[in-house]
Motif scaffolding. Structure first.
Motif, mmCIF file in Angstrom:
data_model
loop_
_atom_site.group_PDB
_atom_site.id
_atom_site.type_symbol
_atom_site.label_atom_id
_atom_site.label_comp_id
_atom_site.label_asym_id
_atom_site.label_seq_id
_atom_site.Cartn_x
_atom_site.Cartn_y
_atom_site.Cartn_z
ATOM 1 N N THR A 72 0.793 -1.235 0.000
ATOM 2 C CA THR A 72 0.000 0.000 0.000
ATOM 3 C C THR A 72 0.822 1.279 0.000
ATOM 4 O O THR A 72 0.297 2.338 -0.319
ATOM 5 C CB THR A 72 -0.931 0.046 1.224
ATOM 6 O OG1 THR A 72 -0.128 0.146 2.415
ATOM 7 C CG2 THR A 72 -1.840 -1.176 1.295
ATOM 8 N N GLY A 73 2.074 1.193 0.420
ATOM 9 C CA GLY A 73 2.878 2.397 0.582
ATOM 10 C C GLY A 73 2.585 3.130 1.881
ATOM 11 O O GLY A 73 3.085 4.224 2.119
ATOM 12 N N VAL A 74 1.788 2.517 2.755
ATOM 13 C CA VAL A 74 1.450 3.099 4.056
ATOM 14 C C VAL A 74 2.040 2.187 5.134
ATOM 15 O O VAL A 74 1.836 0.972 5.110
ATOM 16 C CB VAL A 74 -0.088 3.201 4.237
ATOM 17 C CG1 VAL A 74 -0.441 3.664 5.646
ATOM 18 C CG2 VAL A 74 -0.678 4.135 3.195
ATOM 19 N N GLU A 81 -7.660 4.575 11.981
ATOM 20 C CA GLU A 81 -6.810 5.748 11.812
ATOM 21 C C GLU A 81 -6.353 6.248 13.174
ATOM 22 O O GLU A 81 -7.156 6.403 14.098
ATOM 23 C CB GLU A 81 -7.557 6.854 11.064
ATOM 24 C CG GLU A 81 -6.654 8.009 10.692
ATOM 25 C CD GLU A 81 -7.311 8.970 9.711
ATOM 26 O OE1 GLU A 81 -6.567 9.674 9.017
ATOM 27 O OE2 GLU A 81 -8.547 9.014 9.644
ATOM 28 N N ASP A 82 -5.071 6.489 13.309
ATOM 29 C CA ASP A 82 -4.498 6.996 14.551
ATOM 30 C C ASP A 82 -5.041 8.395 14.827
ATOM 31 O O ASP A 82 -5.527 9.074 13.927
ATOM 32 C CB ASP A 82 -2.972 7.025 14.452
ATOM 33 C CG ASP A 82 -2.297 6.925 15.809
ATOM 34 O OD1 ASP A 82 -2.979 7.026 16.840
ATOM 35 O OD2 ASP A 82 -1.064 6.742 15.838
ATOM 36 N N GLY A 135 -4.240 10.804 8.539
ATOM 37 C CA GLY A 135 -4.104 11.403 7.219
ATOM 38 C C GLY A 135 -3.745 10.424 6.115
ATOM 39 O O GLY A 135 -3.704 10.798 4.946
ATOM 40 N N GLU A 136 -3.479 9.164 6.448
ATOM 41 C CA GLU A 136 -3.070 8.192 5.436
ATOM 42 C C GLU A 136 -4.126 7.114 5.164
ATOM 43 O O GLU A 136 -3.856 6.147 4.454
ATOM 44 C CB GLU A 136 -1.743 7.552 5.828
ATOM 45 C CG GLU A 136 -0.603 8.563 5.844
ATOM 46 C CD GLU A 136 0.755 7.921 6.016
ATOM 47 O OE1 GLU A 136 0.965 6.799 5.492
ATOM 48 O OE2 GLU A 136 1.608 8.537 6.674
ATOM 49 N N ALA A 185 -4.320 4.041 2.254
ATOM 50 C CA ALA A 185 -4.374 2.642 2.675
ATOM 51 C C ALA A 185 -5.578 1.923 2.074
ATOM 52 O O ALA A 185 -5.488 0.739 1.735
ATOM 53 C CB ALA A 185 -4.417 2.558 4.201
ATOM 54 N N ILE A 186 -6.682 2.636 1.926
ATOM 55 C CA ILE A 186 -7.896 2.028 1.365
ATOM 56 C C ILE A 186 -7.812 1.946 -0.153
ATOM 57 O O ILE A 186 -8.149 0.929 -0.742
ATOM 58 C CB ILE A 186 -9.146 2.829 1.791
ATOM 59 C CG1 ILE A 186 -9.347 2.701 3.299
ATOM 60 C CG2 ILE A 186 -10.386 2.358 1.031
ATOM 61 C CD1 ILE A 186 -10.406 3.633 3.864
#
Length: 139
Positions: A20-22, A69-70, A41-42, A46-47
């Motif tokens: 995903t790059g996340v 999400e944090d 913000g990510e 991710a989705i």
């Protein structure tokens, strides 16, 4: 707060990052499901568009994937962990124990609780790991 990750959780985080790059900050590994905490913000990355990125991750990891999400505060984090349930308010009580009282519309109570209590139990585990919250209760 420091979260200790198992080797298995670290491997899943690495694979999720590759796909995903996340880079998630936490991963709960359950028998049929992985719960990743993604940086604020990510979530969209991710989705992926139309959910295609997370669907591909599920296919390649061989498990259902849930994302949380944090957040900067315990209240915000608990609300995020109970998503997609609508959360009207979260109050953190610090009397004897640290308890998050979550106000959820009646129509969303089932979503907040989840099948066999899975959603609220996940919120409890994550809130304890990240914010030292002893319990999460719906009001």
């Amino acid at each position: 707060m420091y979260v200790e990750l198992s080797d298995e959780a670290r491997r899943y985080i690495g694979r999720f990052d590759e796909l995903t790059g996340v880079t998630p900050t936490d991963c709960l590994v359950e028998s049929e499901r992985l719960v990743f905490v993604v940086p604020a913000g990510e979530m969209a990355a991710a989705i992926g568009q139309g959910g295609e990125t997370v669907e591909e991750a599920e296919r390649r990891l061989g498990k259902s994937v849930d994302l949380v999400e944090d957040a900067d505060t315990a209240a915000g984090f608990v609300a995020s962990a109970l998503s997609p349930a609508a959360v009207n308010a979260v109050t953190i009580s610090e009397q004897n124990d640290r308890v998050a009282y979550v106000e959820v519309p009646e129509a969303d109570r089932g979503v907040a609780i989840g099948a066999d209590g899975a959603n609220i139990e996940t919120a409890r585990r994550l809130a304890e790991r990240h914010y030292d919250v002893d319990d999460v209760q719906l009001t």
